[in-house]
Design a protein around this motif. Sequence first.
Motif, PDB file in Angstrom:
ATOM      1  N   ASN A  52      -3.429   1.286   8.435  1.00 37.46           N
ATOM      2  CA  ASN A  52      -2.339   1.718   7.549  1.00 37.46           C
ATOM      3  C   ASN A  52      -2.714   2.999   6.797  1.00 37.46           C
ATOM      4  O   ASN A  52      -1.877   3.879   6.590  1.00 37.46           O
ATOM      5  CB  ASN A  52      -1.968   0.612   6.566  1.00 37.46           C
ATOM      6  N   TYR A  53      -3.987   3.106   6.423  1.00 30.80           N
ATOM      7  CA  TYR A  53      -4.497   4.318   5.772  1.00 30.80           C
ATOM      8  C   TYR A  53      -4.277   5.521   6.689  1.00 30.80           C
ATOM      9  O   TYR A  53      -3.726   6.551   6.277  1.00 30.80           O
ATOM     10  CB  TYR A  53      -5.981   4.119   5.479  1.00 30.80           C
ATOM     11  N   SER A 102       0.906   4.088  -2.957  1.00 25.99           N
ATOM     12  CA  SER A 102       0.632   5.514  -2.736  1.00 25.99           C
ATOM     13  C   SER A 102       1.650   6.370  -3.468  1.00 25.99           C
ATOM     14  O   SER A 102       1.313   7.369  -4.107  1.00 25.99           O
ATOM     15  CB  SER A 102       0.675   5.839  -1.238  1.00 25.99           C
ATOM     16  N   THR A 130      -4.900   4.951  -3.556  1.00 25.42           N
ATOM     17  CA  THR A 130      -4.611   3.599  -3.065  1.00 25.42           C
ATOM     18  C   THR A 130      -5.772   3.061  -2.243  1.00 25.42           C
ATOM     19  O   THR A 130      -6.057   1.868  -2.257  1.00 25.42           O
ATOM     20  CB  THR A 130      -3.325   3.622  -2.215  1.00 25.42           C
ATOM     21  N   PHE A 131      -6.429   3.977  -1.505  1.00 23.95           N
ATOM     22  CA  PHE A 131      -7.505   3.550  -0.602  1.00 23.95           C
ATOM     23  C   PHE A 131      -8.864   4.051  -1.108  1.00 23.95           C
ATOM     24  O   PHE A 131      -9.651   4.606  -0.349  1.00 23.95           O
ATOM     25  CB  PHE A 131      -7.229   4.063   0.815  1.00 23.95           C
ATOM     26  N   ARG A 149      -5.969  -2.562   7.214  1.00 23.68           N
ATOM     27  CA  ARG A 149      -5.957  -1.608   6.089  1.00 23.68           C
ATOM     28  C   ARG A 149      -6.348  -0.212   6.569  1.00 23.68           C
ATOM     29  O   ARG A 149      -5.721   0.776   6.184  1.00 23.68           O
ATOM     30  CB  ARG A 149      -6.915  -2.107   4.997  1.00 23.68           C
ATOM     31  N   GLU A 169       0.832  -1.210   0.000  1.00 27.82           N
ATOM     32  CA  GLU A 169       0.000   0.000   0.000  1.00 27.82           C
ATOM     33  C   GLU A 169       0.864   1.257   0.000  1.00 27.82           C
ATOM     34  O   GLU A 169       0.530   2.261  -0.642  1.00 27.82           O
ATOM     35  CB  GLU A 169      -0.929  -0.010   1.229  1.00 27.82           C
ATOM     36  N   VAL A 221      -5.822  -5.167  -1.885  1.00 28.41           N
ATOM     37  CA  VAL A 221      -5.178  -3.953  -1.351  1.00 28.41           C
ATOM     38  C   VAL A 221      -4.751  -3.004  -2.472  1.00 28.41           C
ATOM     39  O   VAL A 221      -4.197  -1.944  -2.212  1.00 28.41           O
ATOM     40  CB  VAL A 221      -3.951  -4.272  -0.444  1.00 28.41           C
ATOM     41  N   ALA A 222      -5.012  -3.401  -3.720  1.00 28.93           N
ATOM     42  CA  ALA A 222      -4.550  -2.579  -4.843  1.00 28.93           C
ATOM     43  C   ALA A 222      -5.669  -2.277  -5.828  1.00 28.93           C
ATOM     44  O   ALA A 222      -5.552  -2.585  -7.015  1.00 28.93           O
ATOM     45  CB  ALA A 222      -3.387  -3.288  -5.553  1.00 28.93           C
TER      46      ALA A 222
END
Length: 304
Positions: A255-256, A75, A213-214, A252, A71, A110-111
């Motif tokens: 991490n965001y 980004s 990314t998110f 996730r 991730e 995740v992508a």
Amino acid sequence: MSSDLIRNPCTGDWVALDLDQRIVRALLPRRTAFVRAVSSQRSEGQVLAANIDQLLIAVSLAGELELGRIERFLSLAWESGGEPIVVLTKADLVPDPVTRSYLVEDTERVAPGARVLCVSAASGQGMVALAALVCGGTAALLGQSGAGKSTLANALTGANVQRVDSTRDSDGKGRHTTTTRDLLPLPGGGVLIDTPGLRGVGLWEADSGVARTFTDIEALARDCRFHNCSHGVEPGCAVLAAADDGGLPLRRLENYRKLLRENERIAARSDARLDAEILRNWKQKTALGRHMRERKRGPQSPPS
Ligand code: GDP
Ligand code: ZN
């Protein structure tokens, strides 16, 4: 053209050459730029490579998949303006096709919006598809040390251009050996950029890259009750609701938040640097003004 470009042309920049006079006539404007924070102490960004169409994020299947790291690379890649492609390497080390497809699915989750490929330079699996993807444009290799970037570069260029340390393991703790060349021509046209500098993963004002990314979290956030919801303690938070019911993995979401915080810190540092610069300029100008006024008045007689 920015003054930075004139001062610091980098790998991937194009110049107009005058072959008769053997001089560079012009540096062409950049379409994309891959920037990273120089160090934790300094807030300036450094352009590492320019005009990249595709960013190949090499991720080794030899160890556990580190989704947070993917991730982070995504980004940076989205932020650069190029197209990220996650390349899962060393597929020969995961012989079971069912396990492999699970790993691809985990990566795809995740992508969102990015292509995910599974390849092996050793067995050749997936390499034709990868070569076809990068043919004709400018691609760059990203990823941790030991992910298999040099081996990919050699396989894609069909030459032994990048040194591979055969003693190094997949844990990324080996010696740094890619030193040969940064810009490699591809046999089907186009170029491959493989610079040691791209191996760092510091964020640099990558807020739009983080958002790309998110996209799943950003989409959920549109349903939060409050427009400026921080997805922390607010009632009616759609993001937290999705995390609670398991639709959004907590890892996730964390991490965001982490990447956004990191990005805010970098932006604040660069604001502080800007403020200091404005103050310095103002001081210089007022000192100059004082000097000019004194010159106009001529020499002053000392006070009696
Ligand atoms: P880099 O640091 O990302 O450039 O990684 P390298 O290309 O130097 O590769 C690191 C290690 O992984 C080396 O020992 C390679 O021989 C090994 N490696 C690279 N690609 C493959 C592959 O497709 N299969 C297997 N089994 N090993 C690979
Ligand atoms: Zn919310």
